[in-house]
Scaffold this motif. Sequence first.
Motif, PDB file in Angstrom:
ATOM      1  N   GLU A 135       0.751  -1.414   0.120  1.00  0.00           N
ATOM      2  CA  GLU A 135      -0.071  -0.016   0.005  1.00  0.00           C
ATOM      3  C   GLU A 135       0.914   1.378   0.069  1.00  0.00           C
ATOM      4  O   GLU A 135       0.433   2.351  -0.665  1.00  0.00           O
ATOM      5  CB  GLU A 135      -0.924  -0.108   1.048  1.00  0.00           C
ATOM      6  N   ILE A 136       1.986   1.418   0.645  1.00  0.00           N
ATOM      7  CA  ILE A 136       2.881   2.261   0.811  1.00  0.00           C
ATOM      8  C   ILE A 136       3.660   2.569  -0.770  1.00  0.00           C
ATOM      9  O   ILE A 136       3.413   3.700  -1.216  1.00  0.00           O
ATOM     10  CB  ILE A 136       3.900   2.169   1.897  1.00  0.00           C
ATOM     11  N   ILE A 137       3.845   1.538  -1.362  1.00  0.00           N
ATOM     12  CA  ILE A 137       4.366   1.605  -2.619  1.00  0.00           C
ATOM     13  C   ILE A 137       3.110   2.195  -3.704  1.00  0.00           C
ATOM     14  O   ILE A 137       3.398   3.059  -4.622  1.00  0.00           O
ATOM     15  CB  ILE A 137       4.886   0.254  -3.113  1.00  0.00           C
ATOM     16  N   ARG A 138       1.998   1.713  -3.630  1.00  0.00           N
ATOM     17  CA  ARG A 138       0.818   1.949  -4.318  1.00  0.00           C
ATOM     18  C   ARG A 138       0.695   3.677  -4.126  1.00  0.00           C
ATOM     19  O   ARG A 138       0.438   4.531  -5.091  1.00  0.00           O
ATOM     20  CB  ARG A 138      -0.453   1.292  -3.958  1.00  0.00           C
ATOM     21  N   THR A 140       2.684   5.690  -2.984  1.00  0.00           N
ATOM     22  CA  THR A 140       3.746   6.495  -3.182  1.00  0.00           C
ATOM     23  C   THR A 140       3.846   6.974  -4.832  1.00  0.00           C
ATOM     24  O   THR A 140       4.027   8.099  -5.319  1.00  0.00           O
ATOM     25  CB  THR A 140       5.174   5.527  -3.467  1.00  0.00           C
ATOM     26  N   TYR A 141       3.204   5.863  -5.644  1.00  0.00           N
ATOM     27  CA  TYR A 141       3.268   6.396  -7.034  1.00  0.00           C
ATOM     28  C   TYR A 141       2.188   7.435  -7.198  1.00  0.00           C
ATOM     29  O   TYR A 141       2.159   7.966  -8.293  1.00  0.00           O
ATOM     30  CB  TYR A 141       3.017   4.955  -7.859  1.00  0.00           C
ATOM     31  N   GLU A 142       0.863   6.954  -6.585  1.00  0.00           N
ATOM     32  CA  GLU A 142      -0.111   7.815  -6.580  1.00  0.00           C
ATOM     33  C   GLU A 142       0.410   9.527  -6.157  1.00  0.00           C
ATOM     34  O   GLU A 142      -0.025  10.328  -6.802  1.00  0.00           O
ATOM     35  CB  GLU A 142      -1.314   7.503  -5.568  1.00  0.00           C
ATOM     36  N   PHE A 143       0.935   9.384  -5.101  1.00  0.00           N
ATOM     37  CA  PHE A 143       1.607  10.941  -4.928  1.00  0.00           C
ATOM     38  C   PHE A 143       2.334  11.752  -6.017  1.00  0.00           C
ATOM     39  O   PHE A 143       2.162  12.835  -6.285  1.00  0.00           O
ATOM     40  CB  PHE A 143       2.091  10.805  -3.489  1.00  0.00           C
ATOM     41  N   PHE A 144       3.336  10.844  -6.190  1.00  0.00           N
ATOM     42  CA  PHE A 144       4.302  11.497  -7.343  1.00  0.00           C
ATOM     43  C   PHE A 144       3.833  11.731  -8.640  1.00  0.00           C
ATOM     44  O   PHE A 144       3.903  12.855  -9.294  1.00  0.00           O
ATOM     45  CB  PHE A 144       5.499  10.711  -7.426  1.00  0.00           C
ATOM     46  N   ASN A 145       2.510  10.921  -9.245  1.00  0.00           N
ATOM     47  CA  ASN A 145       2.264  11.103 -10.263  1.00  0.00           C
ATOM     48  C   ASN A 145       0.798  12.049 -10.145  1.00  0.00           C
ATOM     49  O   ASN A 145       0.930  12.940 -11.261  1.00  0.00           O
ATOM     50  CB  ASN A 145       1.259   9.800 -10.615  1.00  0.00           C
ATOM     51  N   ASP A 146       0.543  12.273  -9.015  1.00  0.00           N
ATOM     52  CA  ASP A 146      -0.597  13.316  -8.846  1.00  0.00           C
ATOM     53  C   ASP A 146       0.172  14.849  -8.784  1.00  0.00           C
ATOM     54  O   ASP A 146      -0.580  15.654  -8.784  1.00  0.00           O
ATOM     55  CB  ASP A 146      -1.442  13.055  -7.644  1.00  0.00           C
ATOM     56  N   ASN A 147       1.469  14.688  -8.455  1.00  0.00           N
ATOM     57  CA  ASN A 147       2.024  15.851  -8.067  1.00  0.00           C
ATOM     58  C   ASN A 147       3.071  16.235  -9.406  1.00  0.00           C
ATOM     59  O   ASN A 147       3.990  17.223  -8.985  1.00  0.00           O
ATOM     60  CB  ASN A 147       2.761  16.020  -6.774  1.00  0.00           C
ATOM     61  N   GLY A 148       2.982  15.748 -10.521  1.00  0.00           N
ATOM     62  CA  GLY A 148       3.702  16.258 -11.495  1.00  0.00           C
ATOM     63  C   GLY A 148       5.083  15.620 -11.684  1.00  0.00           C
ATOM     64  O   GLY A 148       6.026  15.978 -12.440  1.00  0.00           O
ATOM     65  N   PHE A 149       5.339  14.481 -10.923  1.00  0.00           N
ATOM     66  CA  PHE A 149       6.748  14.001 -11.183  1.00  0.00           C
ATOM     67  C   PHE A 149       6.839  12.858 -12.280  1.00  0.00           C
ATOM     68  O   PHE A 149       5.728  12.088 -12.399  1.00  0.00           O
ATOM     69  CB  PHE A 149       7.121  13.250  -9.786  1.00  0.00           C
ATOM     70  N   THR A 150       8.022  12.761 -13.041  1.00  0.00           N
ATOM     71  CA  THR A 150       8.202  11.746 -13.940  1.00  0.00           C
ATOM     72  C   THR A 150       9.178  10.550 -13.207  1.00  0.00           C
ATOM     73  O   THR A 150      10.217  10.947 -12.724  1.00  0.00           O
ATOM     74  CB  THR A 150       9.028  12.260 -15.092  1.00  0.00           C
ATOM     75  N   LYS A 151       8.868   9.484 -13.541  1.00  0.00           N
ATOM     76  CA  LYS A 151       9.671   8.256 -12.794  1.00  0.00           C
ATOM     77  C   LYS A 151      10.616   8.049 -13.604  1.00  0.00           C
ATOM     78  O   LYS A 151      10.631   7.760 -14.934  1.00  0.00           O
ATOM     79  CB  LYS A 151       8.641   7.099 -12.464  1.00  0.00           C
ATOM     80  N   ILE A 152      12.010   8.175 -13.232  1.00  0.00           N
ATOM     81  CA  ILE A 152      13.413   7.968 -13.923  1.00  0.00           C
ATOM     82  C   ILE A 152      14.156   6.602 -13.146  1.00  0.00           C
ATOM     83  O   ILE A 152      13.983   6.736 -11.876  1.00  0.00           O
ATOM     84  CB  ILE A 152      14.149   9.128 -13.799  1.00  0.00           C
ATOM     85  N   ASP A 153      14.568   5.824 -13.680  1.00  0.00           N
ATOM     86  CA  ASP A 153      15.328   4.740 -13.010  1.00  0.00           C
ATOM     87  C   ASP A 153      16.782   4.732 -13.218  1.00  0.00           C
ATOM     88  O   ASP A 153      17.267   4.624 -14.323  1.00  0.00           O
ATOM     89  CB  ASP A 153      14.773   3.305 -13.910  1.00  0.00           C
ATOM     90  N   VAL A 242       4.687  12.122   3.138  1.00  0.00           N
ATOM     91  CA  VAL A 242       4.483  11.122   4.251  1.00  0.00           C
ATOM     92  C   VAL A 242       3.152  11.169   4.871  1.00  0.00           C
ATOM     93  O   VAL A 242       2.722  10.134   5.240  1.00  0.00           O
ATOM     94  CB  VAL A 242       5.706  11.517   5.265  1.00  0.00           C
ATOM     95  N   HIS A 243       2.548  12.352   4.796  1.00  0.00           N
ATOM     96  CA  HIS A 243       1.128  12.270   5.349  1.00  0.00           C
ATOM     97  C   HIS A 243       0.305  11.669   4.212  1.00  0.00           C
ATOM     98  O   HIS A 243      -0.558  10.921   4.875  1.00  0.00           O
ATOM     99  CB  HIS A 243       0.847  14.007   5.575  1.00  0.00           C
ATOM    100  N   HIS A 244       0.555  11.849   3.058  1.00  0.00           N
ATOM    101  CA  HIS A 244      -0.439  10.991   2.078  1.00  0.00           C
ATOM    102  C   HIS A 244      -0.263   9.493   2.354  1.00  0.00           C
ATOM    103  O   HIS A 244      -1.248   8.670   2.370  1.00  0.00           O
ATOM    104  CB  HIS A 244      -0.070  11.196   0.597  1.00  0.00           C
ATOM    105  N   ILE A 245       0.938   8.740   2.543  1.00  0.00           N
ATOM    106  CA  ILE A 245       1.122   7.386   2.611  1.00  0.00           C
ATOM    107  C   ILE A 245       0.241   7.113   3.956  1.00  0.00           C
ATOM    108  O   ILE A 245      -0.084   5.916   4.094  1.00  0.00           O
ATOM    109  CB  ILE A 245       2.701   6.864   2.384  1.00  0.00           C
ATOM    110  N   ILE A 246       0.622   7.841   5.018  1.00  0.00           N
ATOM    111  CA  ILE A 246      -0.028   7.565   6.489  1.00  0.00           C
ATOM    112  C   ILE A 246      -1.534   7.338   6.200  1.00  0.00           C
ATOM    113  O   ILE A 246      -2.139   6.293   6.364  1.00  0.00           O
ATOM    114  CB  ILE A 246       0.249   8.493   7.316  1.00  0.00           C
ATOM    115  N   LYS A 247      -2.142   8.581   5.478  1.00  0.00           N
ATOM    116  CA  LYS A 247      -3.661   8.359   5.175  1.00  0.00           C
ATOM    117  C   LYS A 247      -3.939   7.210   4.464  1.00  0.00           C
ATOM    118  O   LYS A 247      -5.236   6.715   4.661  1.00  0.00           O
ATOM    119  CB  LYS A 247      -4.104   9.632   4.511  1.00  0.00           C
TER     120      LYS A 247
END
Length: 430
Positions: A135-138, A140-153, A242-247
């Motif tokens: 759930e924390i991983i899910r 995490t992707y939700e937060f960064f995607n919703d806030n305009g971040f692009t995933k880079i590996d 952090v607040h987002h993943i706690i909720k």
Amino acid sequence: MNITIKQAKDYVNQEVTIGAWIANKRSSGKIAFLQLRDGTGFMQGVVVKAEVSEEVFQTAKSINQESSVYITGTITEDDRSKFGYEIQVSDIEVISESHDYPITPKNHGTEFLMDHRHLWLRSKRQHAVMKIRNEIIRATYEFFNDNGFTKIDPPILTGTAPEGTSELFHTKYFDEDAFLSQSGQLYLEAAAMAHGRVFSFGPTFRAEKSKTRRHLIEFWMIEGEVAFMNHDQSLEVQENYVHHIIKSVLKNCQLELELLERDTSKLEQVTTPFPRITYDEAVEFLIEEGFTDIEWGDDFGAPHETAIANHYDKPVFIVNYPTKIKPFYMEPNPENPDTVLCADLIAPEGYGEIIGGSERINDLELLNQRIKEYGLDPEAYEYYTDLRKYGSVPHSGFGLGLERTVAWLSGVEHVRETSPFPRLLNRLYP
């Protein structure tokens, strides 16, 4: 109708078939209770002798722990269980018999359980911890995607060390020296100059010979990097994340938190903004609390972090550490050049640092100076200094350790339970 245990709520009073394993069982002369698990959850199957064939009832009584079965029956509501449903069994088809399963319902030692980690993962407690991790991983992707971040590996094999080579795993890359990554940060900085807001999520490695409950040799890190962002703005992103993943965990992992007997009131009271204290204030506080061994310029250990965290009811940022105990790339604090614009986020309840972050040096001359001061090879960092040659901008970033965060939110004591197959100082099996 074939369904999963998780879907049971949608099939009340209907006959269904579930593929499952027998987690446990108990029986009397006229009724047998089967504890079923299928990966999506745990549910009780009730086998009444008077309502099934003699063959089915004998199977229910004799079947061994962790045997795999197809269970057919009718889903009913069950107010006595936390799950809320059970299945009234009419038929059992054995897929594969299990014999002498090593992890029985009795207590086992930690080393025994770690030797059987591949089986221990099946238990209710370990299942719950892994669901919270997921759930924390899910989230995490939700937060960064919703806030305009692009995933880079970033690469896992690197030729440079973001934080010095003393705690890196060395390997040969054909005829060159290489290291297992301890952070993707330097590569994320390059990506931020292309995409503005970037994040990564991947494995990192620390060859640190530590046996504490907070340390793993291999762990997963979520890192964020943002161009045109100063240190204070980065702290806001961190606390919102952090607040987002706690909720999200509180909302979507209620059964798991209850099974782990987690005191969720401690998580529910975590709100933003988080308290912020300077390193100087932290040292003064620790001395007042009786830590006479601490001096300005020392890094904090677990007892120090715990004492500071216990003073607050939510995570706390410690900002502006001394330059000499932090990596070479951190921007100096304009109010005190002996410190840098950085922060560690300390989780409450003794779980220690879960985030480290800073504003990065954007001045080429200063960065080159720091590389030399830290005894690093300038040629190995040419790609990194290039970022300051071609359109340098203020930028900041951070990294969150997944396993420590899982330990905190789930309330487990040791990070070894928060990784599916933990790598510890003396453990590479299974």
